[in-house]
Every structure is written in structure tokens, then in C-alpha cells.
Motif scaffolding. Structure first.
Motif, PDB file in Angstrom:
ATOM      1  N   GLU A  86      38.035  23.761 100.820  1.00 26.64           N
ATOM      2  CA  GLU A  86      38.281  24.686 101.922  1.00 26.64           C
ATOM      3  C   GLU A  86      39.703  25.233 101.838  1.00 26.64           C
ATOM      4  O   GLU A  86      39.922  26.430 102.032  1.00 26.64           O
ATOM      5  CB  GLU A  86      38.060  23.987 103.269  1.00 26.64           C
ATOM      6  N   MET A  87      40.659  24.346 101.562  1.00 26.26           N
ATOM      7  CA  MET A  87      42.053  24.775 101.458  1.00 26.26           C
ATOM      8  C   MET A  87      42.222  25.721 100.282  1.00 26.26           C
ATOM      9  O   MET A  87      42.924  26.730 100.389  1.00 26.26           O
ATOM     10  CB  MET A  87      42.972  23.561 101.319  1.00 26.26           C
ATOM     11  N   ALA A  88      41.568  25.411  99.166  1.00 26.71           N
ATOM     12  CA  ALA A  88      41.645  26.293  97.998  1.00 26.71           C
ATOM     13  C   ALA A  88      41.092  27.672  98.339  1.00 26.71           C
ATOM     14  O   ALA A  88      41.651  28.697  97.927  1.00 26.71           O
ATOM     15  CB  ALA A  88      40.892  25.681  96.826  1.00 26.71           C
ATOM     16  N   ASP A  89      40.009  27.710  99.111  1.00 28.26           N
ATOM     17  CA  ASP A  89      39.431  28.998  99.528  1.00 28.26           C
ATOM     18  C   ASP A  89      40.396  29.762 100.432  1.00 28.26           C
ATOM     19  O   ASP A  89      40.548  30.982 100.304  1.00 28.26           O
ATOM     20  CB  ASP A  89      38.104  28.780 100.274  1.00 28.26           C
ATOM     21  N   ILE A  90      41.024  29.037 101.351  1.00 26.40           N
ATOM     22  CA  ILE A  90      41.975  29.684 102.265  1.00 26.40           C
ATOM     23  C   ILE A  90      43.155  30.244 101.468  1.00 26.40           C
ATOM     24  O   ILE A  90      43.573  31.383 101.670  1.00 26.40           O
ATOM     25  CB  ILE A  90      42.449  28.699 103.359  1.00 26.40           C
ATOM     26  N   ILE A  91      43.680  29.442 100.539  1.00 30.95           N
ATOM     27  CA  ILE A  91      44.802  29.907  99.712  1.00 30.95           C
ATOM     28  C   ILE A  91      44.372  31.105  98.881  1.00 30.95           C
ATOM     29  O   ILE A  91      45.120  32.071  98.730  1.00 30.95           O
ATOM     30  CB  ILE A  91      45.339  28.764  98.818  1.00 30.95           C
ATOM     31  N   ALA A  92      43.141  31.082  98.378  1.00 28.77           N
ATOM     32  CA  ALA A  92      42.630  32.186  97.558  1.00 28.77           C
ATOM     33  C   ALA A  92      42.508  33.481  98.362  1.00 28.77           C
ATOM     34  O   ALA A  92      42.519  34.571  97.780  1.00 28.77           O
ATOM     35  CB  ALA A  92      41.282  31.818  96.950  1.00 28.77           C
ATOM     36  N   SER A  93      42.427  33.358  99.681  1.00 31.48           N
ATOM     37  CA  SER A  93      42.319  34.571 100.507  1.00 31.48           C
ATOM     38  C   SER A  93      43.674  35.262 100.701  1.00 31.48           C
ATOM     39  O   SER A  93      43.741  36.388 101.181  1.00 31.48           O
ATOM     40  CB  SER A  93      41.708  34.241 101.869  1.00 31.48           C
ATOM     41  N   LEU A  94      44.751  34.586 100.313  1.00 31.84           N
ATOM     42  CA  LEU A  94      46.093  35.168 100.414  1.00 31.84           C
ATOM     43  C   LEU A  94      46.301  36.190  99.293  1.00 31.84           C
ATOM     44  O   LEU A  94      45.662  36.100  98.243  1.00 31.84           O
ATOM     45  CB  LEU A  94      47.156  34.078 100.290  1.00 31.84           C
ATOM     46  N   PRO A  95      47.246  37.118  99.473  1.00 36.46           N
ATOM     47  CA  PRO A  95      47.609  38.017  98.368  1.00 36.46           C
ATOM     48  C   PRO A  95      48.134  37.195  97.182  1.00 36.46           C
ATOM     49  O   PRO A  95      48.668  36.099  97.352  1.00 36.46           O
ATOM     50  CB  PRO A  95      48.730  38.878  98.964  1.00 36.46           C
ATOM     51  N   LYS A  96      47.974  37.724  95.980  1.00 33.51           N
ATOM     52  CA  LYS A  96      48.327  37.012  94.745  1.00 33.51           C
ATOM     53  C   LYS A  96      49.754  36.461  94.774  1.00 33.51           C
ATOM     54  O   LYS A  96      49.998  35.336  94.364  1.00 33.51           O
ATOM     55  CB  LYS A  96      48.163  37.927  93.516  1.00 33.51           C
ATOM     56  N   GLU A  97      50.708  37.268  95.240  1.00 35.50           N
ATOM     57  CA  GLU A  97      52.108  36.837  95.260  1.00 35.50           C
ATOM     58  C   GLU A  97      52.293  35.602  96.143  1.00 35.50           C
ATOM     59  O   GLU A  97      53.012  34.665  95.787  1.00 35.50           O
ATOM     60  CB  GLU A  97      53.005  37.975  95.747  1.00 35.50           C
ATOM     61  N   GLN A  98      51.622  35.578  97.291  1.00 35.45           N
ATOM     62  CA  GLN A  98      51.723  34.433  98.196  1.00 35.45           C
ATOM     63  C   GLN A  98      51.016  33.205  97.611  1.00 35.45           C
ATOM     64  O   GLN A  98      51.510  32.090  97.734  1.00 35.45           O
ATOM     65  CB  GLN A  98      51.159  34.786  99.571  1.00 35.45           C
TER      66      GLN A  98
END
Length: 165
Positions: free
Chosen positions: A105-117
Motif C-alpha cells: 500500500e505504501m509503495a502504491d502511495i509513493i508511486a502516486s507521487l511525481p517522479k521527483e518526489q
């Protein structure tokens, strides 16, 4: 008296080191408590000081300044502990957890951020890089790294809170 004790301590007399630490115990504890605002952490800092004093007291050049040296080492220990606490708080805020489902779930949330973030999060929390190292790698000022991390963490907290609802 203290000068002779300091000279013996610097020469490697462990009993002299213990006596010095005992003489300055109150001052050292109050200093640690003032920095860490917590009895347990202050005691831990003084214990770490004891260890470092036994290992490094021979590096003191002037016995007159032994008390100053002890306080300086203690302050450095306290600052290190505060950095670790701050990092722990950030890790808690990001909620990087070990259970598989939550990690996904955390990986999915992080993946939803812009690439730079995403890259900032991975460099800082997964690669354990320091802000200065990230700044060098990205060729941007360290202050920019800090502000971008702050913004990214705020965004992550919002996303995590939405996911929990």
C-alpha cells in the motif's frame, strides 16, 4: 586536585576517568536533560559519554579543559541522538512498515507521487542518504532538498490519511 586527576585520566587511568565523571555527574546530566528533555535519553547520553570518555580521553591536549571536553562530547552525543529521533519521527510519518500488505500500500502511495518526489523518498528513506549527499547527487542546494522533502512528506501524510479512511 582536578588538574592531577585530569592528567591521570588522559594518561589512561580508568579510575581517574570514573572519578572525573562522578565529580561532573550533576552538570553532565543537567546538560543532557536540557538538550533531550527526557530523563531516559539524558541517562543514555551520559552512559554513551562514559564509553566515549574511556575510549577517547587520551586525545585531550590540555588537562585544564577536561570538564569542557566532557561537556562538548556530551553535547555532540545529544545532537546525534536528536538527529536520530528526528529521522525516526520522519520514518514514522512516512509509515514505512514491514508487513507485506502495508508495504505494498505504501509503495502504491509513493508511486502516486511525481517522479521527483518519489526519487527523494527513495534516496532519503530507502537508501538512507543524507540531505547533503542528495543535494550533491541532484546538483541542487541542500536547503532545496530539505524544503522538497518537507513538501513531499506533507503530501504523503495526506495521501496516507486518505488511504486509511
Amino acid at each position: 586536585m582536578e588538574f592531577d586527576l585530569a592528567k591521570r585520566a588522559i594518561a589512561g587511568d580508568e579510575q581517574a576517568i570514573v572519578e572525573l565523571l562522578t565529580q561532573h555527574e550533576d552538570t553532565l546530566y543537567r546538560t543532557a536533560y536540557a538538550y533531550l528533555k527526557n530523563e531516559h535519553d539524558a541517562v543514555e547520553a551520559v552512559q554513551e559519554l562514559t564509553y566515549r570518555a574511556l575510549k577517547k580521553i587520551h586525545t585531550v591536549k590540555e588537562p585544564t579543559y577536561i570538564a569542557t571536553w566532557l561537556v562538548r562530547v556530551l553535547i555532540n552525543i545529544c545532537l546525534d541522538m536528536k538527529k536520530k529521533q528526528k529521522k525516526f519521527v520522519y520514518n514514522q510519518a512516512v509509515e514505512i512498515v514491514s508487513t507485506d500488505q502495508q508495504s505494498f500500500e505504501m509503495a502504491d502511495i509513493i508511486a502516486s507521487l511525481p517522479k521527483e518526489q518519489q526519487e527523494l523518498i527513495y534516496l532519503k528513506y530507502f537508501q538512507d542518504m543524507k540531505n547533503g549527499d542528495i543535494a550533491q547527487l541532484k546538483q541542487i542546494p541542500e536547503g532545496t532538498v530539505k524544503s522538497r522533502l518537507h513538501t513531499t512528506l506533507k503530501k504523503l501524510r495526506v495521501l496516507v490519511e486518505k488511504e486509511e479512511l
